[in-house]
Write a protein that holds these residues in place. Sequence first.
Motif, PDB file in Angstrom:
ATOM      1  N   MET A  75      28.115-122.937 -70.131  1.00 45.73           N
ATOM      2  CA  MET A  75      28.444-123.151 -68.735  1.00 45.73           C
ATOM      3  C   MET A  75      28.975-124.579 -68.612  1.00 45.73           C
ATOM      4  O   MET A  75      28.364-125.515 -69.098  1.00 45.73           O
ATOM      5  N   SER A  76      30.108-124.746 -67.954  1.00 38.04           N
ATOM      6  CA  SER A  76      30.696-126.073 -67.797  1.00 38.04           C
ATOM      7  C   SER A  76      29.880-126.908 -66.820  1.00 38.04           C
ATOM      8  O   SER A  76      29.086-126.378 -66.037  1.00 38.04           O
ATOM      9  N   LEU A  77      30.092-128.217 -66.853  1.00 41.91           N
ATOM     10  CA  LEU A  77      29.401-129.113 -65.928  1.00 41.91           C
ATOM     11  C   LEU A  77      29.729-128.726 -64.497  1.00 41.91           C
ATOM     12  O   LEU A  77      28.851-128.643 -63.645  1.00 41.91           O
ATOM     13  N   HIS A  78      30.998-128.436 -64.233  1.00 47.29           N
ATOM     14  CA  HIS A  78      31.420-128.060 -62.880  1.00 47.29           C
ATOM     15  C   HIS A  78      30.703-126.791 -62.414  1.00 47.29           C
ATOM     16  O   HIS A  78      30.192-126.735 -61.301  1.00 47.29           O
ATOM     17  N   MET A 118      22.861-135.311 -67.103  1.00 48.96           N
ATOM     18  CA  MET A 118      21.801-135.174 -68.117  1.00 48.96           C
ATOM     19  C   MET A 118      21.283-133.739 -68.155  1.00 48.96           C
ATOM     20  O   MET A 118      21.025-133.188 -69.234  1.00 48.96           O
ATOM     21  N   PHE A 119      21.136-133.122 -67.006  1.00 53.26           N
ATOM     22  CA  PHE A 119      20.666-131.746 -66.949  1.00 53.26           C
ATOM     23  C   PHE A 119      21.668-130.814 -67.632  1.00 53.26           C
ATOM     24  O   PHE A 119      21.295-129.912 -68.372  1.00 53.26           O
ATOM     25  N   TYR A 120      22.942-131.062 -67.398  1.00 50.74           N
ATOM     26  CA  TYR A 120      23.995-130.262 -68.036  1.00 50.74           C
ATOM     27  C   TYR A 120      23.872-130.353 -69.560  1.00 50.74           C
ATOM     28  O   TYR A 120      23.991-129.348 -70.253  1.00 50.74           O
ATOM     29  N   ARG A 121      23.628-131.547 -70.075  1.00 48.63           N
ATOM     30  CA  ARG A 121      23.494-131.697 -71.527  1.00 48.63           C
ATOM     31  C   ARG A 121      22.345-130.867 -72.075  1.00 48.63           C
ATOM     32  O   ARG A 121      22.429-130.319 -73.164  1.00 48.63           O
ATOM     33  N   LEU A 122      21.258-130.752 -71.307  1.00 45.27           N
ATOM     34  CA  LEU A 122      20.129-129.925 -71.732  1.00 45.27           C
ATOM     35  C   LEU A 122      20.471-128.443 -71.686  1.00 45.27           C
ATOM     36  O   LEU A 122      20.098-127.684 -72.567  1.00 45.27           O
ATOM     37  N   VAL A 123      21.169-128.028 -70.647  1.00 44.02           N
ATOM     38  CA  VAL A 123      21.433-126.614 -70.401  1.00 44.02           C
ATOM     39  C   VAL A 123      22.511-126.067 -71.326  1.00 44.02           C
ATOM     40  O   VAL A 123      22.417-124.927 -71.766  1.00 44.02           O
ATOM     41  N   LYS A 124      23.511-126.859 -71.639  1.00 45.94           N
ATOM     42  CA  LYS A 124      24.658-126.340 -72.391  1.00 45.94           C
ATOM     43  C   LYS A 124      24.325-125.991 -73.820  1.00 45.94           C
ATOM     44  O   LYS A 124      25.008-125.215 -74.456  1.00 45.94           O
ATOM     45  N   ASP A 125      23.269-126.551 -74.374  1.00 42.16           N
ATOM     46  CA  ASP A 125      22.915-126.273 -75.775  1.00 42.16           C
ATOM     47  C   ASP A 125      22.233-124.935 -75.943  1.00 42.16           C
ATOM     48  O   ASP A 125      21.616-124.379 -75.126  1.00 42.16           O
ATOM     49  N   ARG A 166      18.569-120.804 -68.902  1.00 46.25           N
ATOM     50  CA  ARG A 166      17.237-121.095 -69.431  1.00 46.25           C
ATOM     51  C   ARG A 166      16.371-121.668 -68.320  1.00 46.25           C
ATOM     52  O   ARG A 166      16.811-122.502 -67.564  1.00 46.25           O
ATOM     53  N   SER A 167      15.151-121.210 -68.261  1.00 48.91           N
ATOM     54  CA  SER A 167      14.261-121.714 -67.224  1.00 48.91           C
ATOM     55  C   SER A 167      13.866-123.153 -67.544  1.00 48.91           C
ATOM     56  O   SER A 167      13.271-123.440 -68.563  1.00 48.91           O
ATOM     57  N   MET A 168      14.231-124.035 -66.637  1.00 42.63           N
ATOM     58  CA  MET A 168      13.905-125.452 -66.793  1.00 42.63           C
ATOM     59  C   MET A 168      12.976-125.917 -65.683  1.00 42.63           C
ATOM     60  O   MET A 168      12.822-127.107 -65.459  1.00 42.63           O
ATOM     61  N   ALA A 169      12.386-124.981 -64.960  1.00 41.61           N
ATOM     62  CA  ALA A 169      11.572-125.340 -63.797  1.00 41.61           C
ATOM     63  C   ALA A 169      10.451-126.306 -64.151  1.00 41.61           C
ATOM     64  O   ALA A 169      10.063-127.128 -63.322  1.00 41.61           O
ATOM     65  N   SER A 170       9.955-126.236 -65.344  1.00 39.65           N
ATOM     66  CA  SER A 170       8.848-127.117 -65.726  1.00 39.65           C
ATOM     67  C   SER A 170       9.340-128.415 -66.371  1.00 39.65           C
ATOM     68  O   SER A 170       8.528-129.289 -66.678  1.00 39.65           O
ATOM     69  N   HIS A 171      10.627-128.548 -66.564  1.00 39.97           N
ATOM     70  CA  HIS A 171      11.165-129.745 -67.212  1.00 39.97           C
ATOM     71  C   HIS A 171      11.100-130.937 -66.252  1.00 39.97           C
ATOM     72  O   HIS A 171      11.472-130.820 -65.084  1.00 39.97           O
ATOM     73  N   PRO A 172      10.635-132.085 -66.710  1.00 42.18           N
ATOM     74  CA  PRO A 172      10.535-133.259 -65.836  1.00 42.18           C
ATOM     75  C   PRO A 172      11.873-133.661 -65.206  1.00 42.18           C
ATOM     76  O   PRO A 172      11.902-134.136 -64.081  1.00 42.18           O
ATOM     77  N   LEU A 173      12.964-133.450 -65.922  1.00 40.16           N
ATOM     78  CA  LEU A 173      14.280-133.796 -65.376  1.00 40.16           C
ATOM     79  C   LEU A 173      14.617-132.931 -64.164  1.00 40.16           C
ATOM     80  O   LEU A 173      15.243-133.395 -63.217  1.00 40.16           O
ATOM     81  N   TRP A 174      14.192-131.664 -64.187  1.00 38.87           N
ATOM     82  CA  TRP A 174      14.433-130.775 -63.047  1.00 38.87           C
ATOM     83  C   TRP A 174      13.741-131.324 -61.802  1.00 38.87           C
ATOM     84  O   TRP A 174      14.331-131.385 -60.724  1.00 38.87           O
TER      85      TRP A 174
END
Length: 87
Positions: free
Chosen positions: A1-4, A80-87, A21-29
């Motif tokens: 998924m692109s940043l945009h 920063m969130f995008y970098r986590l999600v795109k991988d 990916r569920s990131m609800a528990s991630h501190p960055l979220w």
Amino acid sequence: MSLHKTINVLLVSGFTELPRRSMASHPLWEKLRADHAFFHSCASRVLAMIIRGDKQKALQEIERGAYARASNEVVMDLAMFYRLVKD
């Protein structure tokens, strides 16, 4: 998924929909949600300044004040969130 696309999903959903990916528990979220809420608080203060007729003060806030800093913080959080999600 692109940043945009990631940003659009987050903004359109009001930050309630998570990317694949569920990131609800991630501190960055949680940081992103808190920073986004603070940004809206700053935006409401700018709007109040404009309504009161204090347009110069509002412009300063937008360019160099808490609004500008809050906006930049949300952009950085999203990147920063995008970098986590795109991988």
